[in-house]
Design a protein around this motif. Structure first.
Motif, short mmCIF file in Angstrom:
data_model
loop_
_atom_site.label_atom_id
_atom_site.label_comp_id
_atom_site.label_asym_id
_atom_site.label_seq_id
_atom_site.Cartn_x
_atom_site.Cartn_y
_atom_site.Cartn_z
N ALA A 197 -11.91 23.63 7.06
CA ALA A 197 -12.22 22.71 8.16
C ALA A 197 -13.19 21.62 7.73
N THR A 198 -14.05 21.93 6.77
CA THR A 198 -15.06 20.95 6.33
C THR A 198 -14.84 20.45 4.91
N CYS A 199 -13.90 21.06 4.18
CA CYS A 199 -13.69 20.67 2.78
C CYS A 199 -12.20 20.71 2.44
N ARG A 200 -11.66 19.56 2.04
CA ARG A 200 -10.26 19.49 1.60
C ARG A 200 -10.16 19.08 0.12
N SER A 201 -11.31 19.11 -0.57
CA SER A 201 -11.32 18.71 -1.98
C SER A 201 -10.94 19.89 -2.87
N LEU A 202 -9.89 19.71 -3.66
CA LEU A 202 -9.49 20.78 -4.58
C LEU A 202 -10.58 21.09 -5.59
N HIS A 203 -11.27 20.07 -6.08
CA HIS A 203 -12.36 20.29 -7.03
C HIS A 203 -13.40 21.23 -6.45
N GLU A 204 -13.83 20.95 -5.21
CA GLU A 204 -14.88 21.76 -4.58
C GLU A 204 -14.36 23.16 -4.25
N LEU A 205 -13.14 23.26 -3.77
CA LEU A 205 -12.59 24.57 -3.43
C LEU A 205 -12.42 25.44 -4.68
N ARG A 206 -11.99 24.84 -5.77
CA ARG A 206 -11.89 25.59 -7.03
C ARG A 206 -13.25 26.15 -7.44
N PRO B 46 0.81 -1.22 0.00
CA PRO B 46 0.00 0.00 0.00
C PRO B 46 0.85 1.27 0.00
N VAL B 47 0.33 2.29 -0.71
CA VAL B 47 0.90 3.64 -0.65
C VAL B 47 -0.28 4.59 -0.45
N PHE B 48 -0.33 5.24 0.71
CA PHE B 48 -1.48 6.07 1.06
C PHE B 48 -1.17 7.55 0.84
N PHE B 49 -2.06 8.22 0.12
CA PHE B 49 -1.98 9.66 -0.10
C PHE B 49 -3.00 10.34 0.82
N ASP B 50 -2.53 11.08 1.79
CA ASP B 50 -3.42 11.78 2.71
C ASP B 50 -4.00 13.01 2.04
N ALA B 51 -5.08 13.54 2.64
CA ALA B 51 -5.67 14.79 2.13
C ALA B 51 -4.66 15.93 2.27
N TYR B 52 -4.77 16.90 1.39
CA TYR B 52 -3.88 18.06 1.46
C TYR B 52 -4.07 18.81 2.78
N SER B 53 -3.00 19.34 3.32
CA SER B 53 -3.07 20.23 4.47
C SER B 53 -3.53 21.61 3.99
N LYS B 54 -3.86 22.47 4.93
CA LYS B 54 -4.27 23.84 4.58
C LYS B 54 -3.16 24.54 3.80
N ALA B 55 -1.94 24.40 4.25
CA ALA B 55 -0.81 25.05 3.58
C ALA B 55 -0.63 24.53 2.16
#
Length: 223
Positions: free
Chosen positions: A202-211, A161-170
């Protein structure tokens, strides 16, 4: 990134054993692009297909053979017909020389495979490509959920396994700033992202949604 180091370690040298890998984590975290970039940078032969496009076993096998065709020796077009898993095994065994440098098949959106008829035989076979073909071939599955989503395929050997975590705020802020609209003032857009991002991160780490969120807000911000 830590994941790049993991991939480099698992891929190893050209004649190292091509072990099966399972790359997973939240959407839009760079899983697919990093896998392809690492293999390409290392000069490793690989086939890539997404199950969004290759949405049946036959289409999957055809796509893999088509991508691998430049690396297969002494094979005519008629020799590349691939209707079933046994055909893929035969093609790889005939087209790759014994002791070949590692070759990889990368299957994106791999969770879709679980719903296919015959997945309980196909998935274990993909995980054992090297043994079945007697050639140095490894399968890389790319998916969002963890390996538990594949448990229904009885007998499938768990890959590395290779796990990619969600992006941090930075990290999110850095990516969003890199995607600044060409007409936007750099400093103004930086202030905009810095002020807006904390409201949603705090509630959304999805780049698609943030864009999608930032685009209309930016127009309001500059009016």
């Amino acid at each position: 990134r830590e994941q790049i180091s993991q991939l480099l370690g698992l891929i190893g040298e050209p004649h190292d054993h091509a072990m099966p890998m399972f790359v997973h984590g939240p959407p839009v975290t760079g899983k697919t692009s990093i896998v392809r970039d690492v293999l390409g940078t290392l000069g490793r032969p690989f086939a890539y297909t997404s199950l969004v496009d290759s949405h049946s076993p036959r289409l999957l096998l055809d796509a893999l053979v088509e991508e691998l065709a430049p690396h297969l020796r002494g094979m005519d077009e008629k020799d590349l017909r691939c209707d079933r898993m046994a055909d893929l095994v035969s093609i790889l065994r005939r087209g790759l020389p014994p002791g070949n440098p590692a070759v990889f098949v990368v299957i994106d959106e791999a969770t879709r495979l679980v719903d296919w008829k015959g997945a309980d035989a196909l998935l274990p076979a993909l995980m054992k490509l090297s043994e079945l073909t007697e050639r140095n071939v490894g399968c890389v599955l790319v998916a969002t959920p963890g390996w538990d989503a594949f448990r229904s395929a009885a007998g499938a050997r768990p890959p590395a396994p290779v796990f990619f975590d969600a992006y941090s705020k930075a990290q999110l802020q850095k990516v969003l700033l890199r995607e600044r609209p060409p007409e936007a003032d750099e400093r103004l857009y930086s202030n905009f992202v810095a002020s807006i991002l904390p409201m949603y991160v705090a509630t959304c780490r999805s780049l698609h949604e943030l864009r999608a969120l930032l685009q209309p807000l930016w127009r309001v911000y500059v009016e």
